[in-house]
Write a protein that holds these residues in place. Structure first.
Motif, PDB file in Angstrom:
ATOM      1  N   HIS A   1      33.571  50.014  34.670  1.00 37.94           N
ATOM      2  CA  HIS A   1      32.873  48.795  34.247  1.00 37.94           C
ATOM      3  C   HIS A   1      31.451  49.179  33.877  1.00 37.94           C
ATOM      4  CE1 HIS A   1      36.240  46.475  35.752  1.00 37.94           C
ATOM      5  NE2 HIS A   1      35.667  45.350  35.362  1.00 37.94           N
TER       6      HIS A   1
ATOM      7  N   GLU B   1      27.567  40.183  37.462  1.00 35.09           N
ATOM      8  CA  GLU B   1      28.988  40.505  37.473  1.00 35.09           C
ATOM      9  C   GLU B   1      29.691  39.880  36.275  1.00 35.09           C
ATOM     10  OE1 GLU B   1      31.431  42.162  39.795  1.00 35.09           O
ATOM     11  OE2 GLU B   1      29.566  43.272  39.674  1.00 35.09           O
ATOM     12  N   TRP B   2      29.243  38.704  35.892  1.00 31.12           N
ATOM     13  CA  TRP B   2      29.777  38.040  34.714  1.00 31.12           C
ATOM     14  C   TRP B   2      28.598  37.615  33.852  1.00 31.12           C
ATOM     15  CZ3 TRP B   2      33.959  33.852  36.372  1.00 31.12           C
ATOM     16  CH2 TRP B   2      35.125  34.506  36.803  1.00 31.12           C
TER      17      TRP B   2
ATOM     18  N   HIS C   1      33.655  42.986  28.091  1.00 27.99           N
ATOM     19  CA  HIS C   1      33.844  42.153  29.284  1.00 27.99           C
ATOM     20  C   HIS C   1      33.687  40.688  28.886  1.00 27.99           C
ATOM     21  CE1 HIS C   1      33.365  41.105  33.678  1.00 27.99           C
ATOM     22  NE2 HIS C   1      34.382  41.941  33.697  1.00 27.99           N
ATOM     23  N   HIS C   2      33.676  39.789  29.868  1.00 29.68           N
ATOM     24  CA  HIS C   2      33.704  38.347  29.556  1.00 29.68           C
ATOM     25  C   HIS C   2      32.520  37.888  28.697  1.00 29.68           C
ATOM     26  CE1 HIS C   2      36.820  38.525  32.453  1.00 29.68           C
ATOM     27  NE2 HIS C   2      36.116  38.282  33.537  1.00 29.68           N
TER      28      HIS C   2
ATOM     29  N   TYR D   1      40.137  48.153  28.406  1.00 28.27           N
ATOM     30  CA  TYR D   1      40.089  46.776  28.908  1.00 28.27           C
ATOM     31  C   TYR D   1      39.437  45.941  27.824  1.00 28.27           C
ATOM     32  CZ  TYR D   1      37.863  42.980  31.725  1.00 28.27           C
ATOM     33  OH  TYR D   1      37.409  41.785  32.219  1.00 28.27           O
TER      34      TYR D   1
ATOM     35  N   ASP E   1      42.779  40.401  31.023  1.00 30.78           N
ATOM     36  CA  ASP E   1      42.207  39.976  32.296  1.00 30.78           C
ATOM     37  C   ASP E   1      42.571  38.523  32.542  1.00 30.78           C
ATOM     38  OD1 ASP E   1      40.323  39.057  34.317  1.00 30.78           O
ATOM     39  OD2 ASP E   1      39.294  40.953  33.981  1.00 30.78           O
TER      40      ASP E   1
ATOM     41  N   ALA F   1      40.967  36.320  34.296  1.00 25.60           N
ATOM     42  CA  ALA F   1      39.858  35.357  34.375  1.00 25.60           C
ATOM     43  C   ALA F   1      39.664  34.721  33.001  1.00 25.60           C
ATOM     44  CB  ALA F   1      38.585  36.055  34.813  1.00 25.60           C
TER      45      ALA F   1
ATOM     46  N   GLU G   1      41.548  41.868  44.893  1.00 26.46           N
ATOM     47  CA  GLU G   1      40.694  42.927  44.337  1.00 26.46           C
ATOM     48  C   GLU G   1      40.168  43.828  45.453  1.00 26.46           C
ATOM     49  OE1 GLU G   1      37.812  40.988  41.736  1.00 26.46           O
ATOM     50  OE2 GLU G   1      39.337  40.728  40.190  1.00 26.46           O
TER      51      GLU G   1
ATOM     52  N   ASN H   1      44.072  47.364  42.255  1.00 22.49           N
ATOM     53  CA  ASN H   1      42.717  47.759  41.849  1.00 22.49           C
ATOM     54  C   ASN H   1      41.663  47.341  42.860  1.00 22.49           C
ATOM     55  OD1 ASN H   1      42.518  45.028  41.338  1.00 22.49           O
ATOM     56  ND2 ASN H   1      41.894  45.228  39.225  1.00 22.49           N
TER      57      ASN H   1
ATOM     58  N   TRP I   1      31.997  44.977  40.574  1.00 19.33           N
ATOM     59  CA  TRP I   1      32.663  45.783  39.530  1.00 19.33           C
ATOM     60  C   TRP I   1      31.626  46.512  38.683  1.00 19.33           C
ATOM     61  CZ3 TRP I   1      37.621  46.744  39.884  1.00 19.33           C
ATOM     62  CH2 TRP I   1      38.420  45.866  40.621  1.00 19.33           C
TER      63      TRP I   1
ATOM     64  N   ASN J   1      32.732  35.404  38.905  1.00 18.46           N
ATOM     65  CA  ASN J   1      33.786  36.138  39.614  1.00 18.46           C
ATOM     66  C   ASN J   1      33.655  36.065  41.130  1.00 18.46           C
ATOM     67  OD1 ASN J   1      36.110  37.662  39.782  1.00 18.46           O
ATOM     68  ND2 ASN J   1      35.062  39.624  39.660  1.00 18.46           N
TER      69      ASN J   1
HETATM   70  C1  FUL Z   1      38.326  40.329  37.067  1.00 19.20           C
HETATM   71  C2  FUL Z   1      37.061  40.139  36.265  1.00 19.20           C
HETATM   72  O1  FUL Z   1      36.657  38.796  36.267  1.00 19.20           O
HETATM   73  C3  FUL Z   1      36.047  41.044  36.915  1.00 19.20           C
HETATM   74  O2  FUL Z   1      34.772  40.895  36.378  1.00 19.20           O
HETATM   75  C4  FUL Z   1      36.537  42.463  36.763  1.00 19.20           C
HETATM   76  O3  FUL Z   1      36.546  42.838  35.402  1.00 19.20           O
HETATM   77  C5  FUL Z   1      37.924  42.600  37.379  1.00 19.20           C
HETATM   78  C6  FUL Z   1      38.537  43.936  37.200  1.00 19.20           C
HETATM   79  O4  FUL Z   1      38.801  41.630  36.866  1.00 19.20           O
HETATM   80  O5  FUL Z   1      39.292  39.414  36.826  1.00 19.20           O
END
Ligand code: FUL
Ligand code: CA
Length: 625
Positions: free
Chosen positions: A45, A55-56, A94-95, A140, A180, A182, A236, A274, A281, A581
């Protein structure tokens, strides 16, 4: 496109007149079979969040923020390799929507960052370094995109598919492609700054996106919605269920089923387990002292790989674009210990005998030949046979590894292991599921001369490809690093002025094990806490640490309304928003706001992050700018 029904690999030909057993239940596809052999790989990450301490990301971050000062792909890959990782999966997006490769599909990408004056390509550099190290590469790509104006509408799906194609065609062979779970929530969305909820299966049409990946990357296993090759393990924290069946029902993912899988269910949809080497992350300097120890990684191995799932360990590079020295030392200690542990199979030289054999091609000795394509089996009707190994003298072991021949499905429902010590048979383990592999750790080192595997329950005759014995080499201890983050405001003199429920002192005792738990708040009945910092300070943000232990029917807060005050009477708004997250990651959340002089901090919570009867928080801190 569902995993079940996919072709199995070729079965060994007829030998000595005895045909191979027929497959039982769901079986893996060719790409899933290759994935099972991968066993452990790293997650990387690294993005805008590395530079904003989040984180987000919200999606409104300037690409100018992405500026690693000493990015070194070989160092990152080297750290993963030292930890025994056999592959790398990088967060290409990422998001927050920021793209680490130079794409023309959006301006929100590395082309507009200072890194190499916009000429850099982190995905490409990582890919090359990964291949130089002889590791497999994967990507990812977050479906949720808090930057994109069209998110939630059809135009975004078109964009997302184009991103998939770019990533699947520019960077060589990929072993895994990570979507993902999320999805949807508040975000920037091209300036709309609103909440967008989507019905994920309908919106994305996952089977068609999975097919698109496979069209360009036939050997890439996709993660993790229904229709993909691999499932989430349901947490997680790096803990697979015991057992963890690789099979699942053919309906959208249910978290409670995901952890243990479902015996005999029709889909081959195995779990990936994971977790991160740090609570978050992404890299956060204030988590430098919270890196998992090598011993903790051994436990993670026992709770993932040893249960037949794959380990996916996140290693977040810091703002330089390198893995911190301490994390590297931990990885090396873990990797060296595991390599030494599995260097020599102590079952070599043993003699295998079984209560039944299907013929020479399926003799008991096939479990000792070091070949995963050969296996011991019995006549169809012999579903509960046993196999005994006579070991040469002087073998001392504490790990027993058993593998099933996966192309024929998961056949063993329950088994036991016995050791003969001093003329006495003793049962040392009994479990459900063998699958890709089952590694049993004995409570102490054994020098038994005989070991017996008993199949206790199975719907079909077994197909056991390996029994191996090892002795754990303990990892060398790595001293925890000392860190002091100068922005953290010391807690001396802090007190709780008022709180909507008792026990709020737990929030400021500096101990993440103690928690403040209250009935789940609503906007009509919010939860709130007012903290007196004891003196006026320059206050520029607060931090919140969710509970690090999972309690039933309890969730962290979804968002916050923070206010500050100099006298405890007149209040000034500081920050309002959702935590990123928070439901699953255990990272401390940092919420920065404009610096101001203040003595009091008040935080209000209107809802739990996921439906639950109670809300809990482990810690609240404060920092200066
Ligand atoms: C989650 C994400 O929301 C986290 O930020 C991270 O990437 C994790 C591996 O998956 O769902
Ligand atoms: Ca074999």
């Amino acid at each position: 496109m569902l995993a079940a029904g996919a072709a199995t690999t070729a079965l060994p030909a007829l030998a000595q007149g005895n045909a191979a057993p027929r497959p039982w239940g769901a079986t893996p596809s060719k790409r899933q079979l290759a994935w099972h052999m991968r066993e452990q790989y790293a997650f990387i990450h690294f993005s805008i969040n590395t530079f904003t301490d989040r984180e987000w990301g919200y999606g409104d971050e300037s690409p100018k923020l992405f500026n690693p000062t000493a990015f070194d792909a070989d160092q990152i890959v080297g750290a993963a390799k030292a930890g025994g990782m056999r592959g790398i999966i990088l967060t290409a997006k990422h998001h927050d929507g920021f793209c680490l490769w130079p794409t023309m599909l959006t301006e929100h990408c590395i082309r507009n960052s200072p890194y190499k004056n916009g000429k850099g390509d982190i995905v490409g550099e990582m890919e090359k370094a990964t291949r130089r190290a002889g590791l497999a590469f994967g990507l990812y790509l977050s479906p949720w995109d808090r930057n994109h104006a069209e998110y939630g509408r059809p135009a975004y799906i078109d964009y997302y598919r184009k991103q998939v194609v770019e990533l699947c065609t520019r960077y060589g062979e990929l072993f895994e492609f990570w979507f993902d779970g999320a999805n949807g929530g508040d975000g920037y969305y091209g300036g709309a700054r609103e909440t967008r909820k989507i019905d994920a299966p309908k919106y994305y049409n996952w089977p068609s996106i999975v097919a698109l990946v496979h069209q360009h990357q036939p050997m890439a296993c996709t993660f993790d919605p229904l229709g993909s090759d691999i499932r989430w393990v349901g947490n997680e924290d790096g803990i697979a269920g015991d057992p963890c069946w690789p099979t699942m029902p053919n309906h959208p993912y249910v978290q409670s089923e995901g952890n243990s899988g479902v015996r005999g269910a029709p889909l081959w949809w195995p779990a990936e387990t994971n977790t991160s080497i740090r609570p978050g992350w992404f890299y956060h300097a204030d988590e430098d002292a919270k890196v998992k120890s090598p011993e903790r990684l051994v436990r993670y191995f026992d709770e993932s790989v040893a249960r037949g799932t794959n380990m996916h360990l996140n290693i977040p590079p810091d703002r330089r674009g390198r893995v911190a020295d301490h994390d590297v030392a931990v990885l090396k200690s873990f990797g060296d210990a595991q390599a030494a542990t599995f260097a020599r199979d102590l079952a070599q030289g043993a003699v295998a005998r079984a209560s039944a054999e299907r013929g020479k091609a399926f003799a008991a000795s096939r479990v000792l030949d070091g070949n995963r394509d050969t296996y011991w089996s019995t006549p169809d009707r012999d579903t509960t046979p046993s196999l005994t190994l006579d070991l040469p003298p002087g073998r001392a072991f504490d790990l027993i590894r058993i593998r099933e021949f996966l192309p024929l499905g998961v056949r063993v429902t329950r088994f036991a292991l016995d050791l003969e010590e001093g003329g006495q048979w003793k049962t040392v383990a009994e479990h459900e599921c063998i699958g890709a592999q089952r590694i049993v750790r004995l409570p102490r080192v054994s020098s038994a001369r005989r070991l017996r595997l008993r199949i206790l329950d199975a719907p079909a005759c077994p197909a056991i490809s390996e029994i191996a014995l090892f002795r754990q080499v303990q990892p060398v201890a790595v001293a925890a690093p000392k860190v002091s983050d100068p922005t953290i405001i010391p807690r001396q003199g802090w007190s709780i002025v008022t709180a909507s429920g008792p026990g709020a002192e737990a929030l400021i005792d500096g101990d993440a094990q103690t928690r403040w738990t209250v009935p789940s708040p609503t906007s009509a009945r919010p939860a709130s806490v007012t903290i007196d910092l004891g003196r006026e300070v320059s206050l520029a943000g607060f931090s919140l640490t969710p509970s690090r232990t999972i309690a039933k029917d309890t969730a962290p807060p979804r968002g916050y309304v923070a206010e500050t005050s100099a006298d405890g009477k007149a209040w000034t708004p500081a920050a309002t928003g959702e935590f990123g997250n928070i439901a699953y990651a255990l990272a401390t959340q940092r919420v920065p706001f404009t610096a101001r002089r203040a003595r009091f901090l008040r935080v209000r919570f209107d809802a739990p992050a996921i439906p639950a009867g109670q809300m809990t928080v482990a810690d609240i801190g404060a920092f200066t700018g």
